[in-house]
Design a protein around this motif. Structure first.
Motif, mmCIF file in Angstrom:
data_model
loop_
_atom_site.group_PDB
_atom_site.id
_atom_site.type_symbol
_atom_site.label_atom_id
_atom_site.label_comp_id
_atom_site.label_asym_id
_atom_site.label_seq_id
_atom_site.Cartn_x
_atom_site.Cartn_y
_atom_site.Cartn_z
ATOM 1 N N LYS A 7 0.883 -1.158 -0.079
ATOM 2 C CA LYS A 7 0.161 0.111 0.088
ATOM 3 C C LYS A 7 0.853 1.367 -0.080
ATOM 4 O O LYS A 7 0.479 1.939 -0.402
ATOM 5 N N SER A 8 1.782 1.407 0.616
ATOM 6 C CA SER A 8 2.719 2.425 0.908
ATOM 7 C C SER A 8 3.360 2.735 -0.466
ATOM 8 O O SER A 8 3.774 3.992 -0.626
ATOM 9 N N LEU A 9 3.522 2.035 -1.143
ATOM 10 C CA LEU A 9 4.129 2.118 -2.689
ATOM 11 C C LEU A 9 3.089 2.932 -3.356
ATOM 12 O O LEU A 9 3.679 3.821 -4.427
ATOM 13 N N LEU A 10 2.010 2.812 -3.306
ATOM 14 C CA LEU A 10 0.869 3.763 -3.837
ATOM 15 C C LEU A 10 1.236 5.110 -3.694
ATOM 16 O O LEU A 10 1.366 6.180 -4.469
ATOM 17 N N ALA A 11 1.463 5.483 -2.238
ATOM 18 C CA ALA A 11 1.880 6.913 -1.624
ATOM 19 C C ALA A 11 3.157 7.328 -2.563
ATOM 20 O O ALA A 11 3.407 8.322 -3.035
ATOM 21 N N HIS A 12 4.270 6.350 -2.366
ATOM 22 C CA HIS A 12 5.728 6.846 -2.881
ATOM 23 C C HIS A 12 5.470 7.213 -4.351
ATOM 24 O O HIS A 12 6.252 7.896 -4.952
ATOM 25 N N GLY A 13 4.574 6.364 -5.133
ATOM 26 C CA GLY A 13 4.349 6.472 -6.442
ATOM 27 C C GLY A 13 3.763 7.569 -6.848
ATOM 28 O O GLY A 13 4.429 8.513 -7.854
ATOM 29 N N ILE A 14 2.902 8.222 -6.143
ATOM 30 C CA ILE A 14 2.284 9.288 -6.162
ATOM 31 C C ILE A 14 3.229 10.698 -6.035
ATOM 32 O O ILE A 14 3.331 11.532 -6.715
ATOM 33 N N LEU A 15 4.199 10.262 -5.125
ATOM 34 C CA LEU A 15 4.936 11.439 -4.691
ATOM 35 C C LEU A 15 6.218 11.424 -5.346
ATOM 36 O O LEU A 15 7.107 12.371 -5.304
ATOM 37 N N GLY A 16 6.485 10.448 -6.095
ATOM 38 C CA GLY A 16 7.758 10.232 -6.692
ATOM 39 C C GLY A 16 8.904 9.873 -5.989
ATOM 40 O O GLY A 16 9.824 10.263 -6.123
ATOM 41 N N LEU A 17 8.751 9.027 -4.906
ATOM 42 C CA LEU A 17 9.701 8.685 -4.092
ATOM 43 C C LEU A 17 10.116 7.219 -4.122
ATOM 44 O O LEU A 17 10.733 6.310 -3.207
ATOM 45 N N LEU A 18 9.771 6.498 -5.450
ATOM 46 C CA LEU A 18 10.005 5.140 -5.536
ATOM 47 C C LEU A 18 11.748 4.961 -5.389
ATOM 48 O O LEU A 18 12.471 5.836 -6.232
#
Length: 224
Positions: free
Chosen positions: A54-65
């Motif tokens: 789930k946290s990868l969704l947030a990181h993807g939106i924010l460009g933090l992958l």
């Protein structure tokens, strides 16, 4: 774009390249064909088991992958595609993260300085004091260090920090782990208030019960 959508995610997929033995690579798919809409003034919860990605969704939106991640699909913000240029303009101001870990706070910097993000103007000081007070934190909290605060107080400091720029979208990544039920409910209530005042909240959580009590809509994240 769906009517009233502040954020819309279409067919998002996230995968990782990993080395196995020697120079052999494998692709690990973590998110597959995810679709999500967050409307203005709404609290939307994405619920799923711990470790489900789930946290990868947030990181993807924010460009933090991380560097070995690949992402496909489209993300729209305010009706326009969230390009890298638009993301740099919006993240930290219009789009903010309330992180999962309290380690995001600098242990060697006083709370007030961190909430103000170095801004020493009179307006910033007033807004900082107002936000901390709103979330039940005394004026003296500004002069304390994070290690002097309880878990619930630290969570409220993180919320205050996120709201300093008066954002349009708040992404809250697991904001209640380790908190007593009454404190967790209070924290969730704060996010509900933020949505009722016009901002949008994307809540990422494993706690379905708390999400049912506060969120306007719930989406279930299952096996990517």
């Amino acid at each position: 774009m769906e009517n009233g959508a502040l954020l819309q995610v279409n067919h998002l997929s996230v995968s990782f390249e990993q080395y196995t033995r020697g120079l052999k690579k494998r692709t690990l798919s973590v998110i597959e064909d995810l679709n999500l809409t967050v409307k203005a003034g709404e609290m939307t919860a994405v619920v799923g088991a711990s470790g489900s990605g789930k946290s990868l969704l947030a990181h993807g939106i924010l460009g933090l992958l991380p560097y070995n991640a690949s992402m496909s699909g489209q993300i729209f913000y305010e009706g326009c595609e969230l390009t890298e240029k638009r993301r740099k303009q919006a993240v930290g101001k219009e789009i903010v993260l309330v992180p999962q870990s309290v380690s995001y706070l600098d242990p060697l910097m006083k709370v007030g300085e961190q909430v103000r993000n170095g801004d020493r103007s009179l307006e910033a000081e007033r807004r900082c004091s107002s936000l901390l007070s709103r979330y039940g934190l005394e004026k003296e909290t500004e002069n304390k260090y994070p290690f002097e605060l309880s878990g619930g107080m630290t969570r409220r400091v993180l919320i205050s920090s996120a709201l300093m720029e008066q954002p349009k979208l708040i992404i809250a990544d697991e904001p209640t782990p380790g908190l007593e039920l009454a404190t967790a409910r209070r924290v969730m209530g704060h996010f509900k208030e933020i949505a009722e005042e016009g901002a949008s909240v994307l809540l990422i959580t494993h706690d379905l019960e708390l999400a049912l009590e506060t969120a306007d809509r719930i989406m279930v994240f299952y096996e990517g």
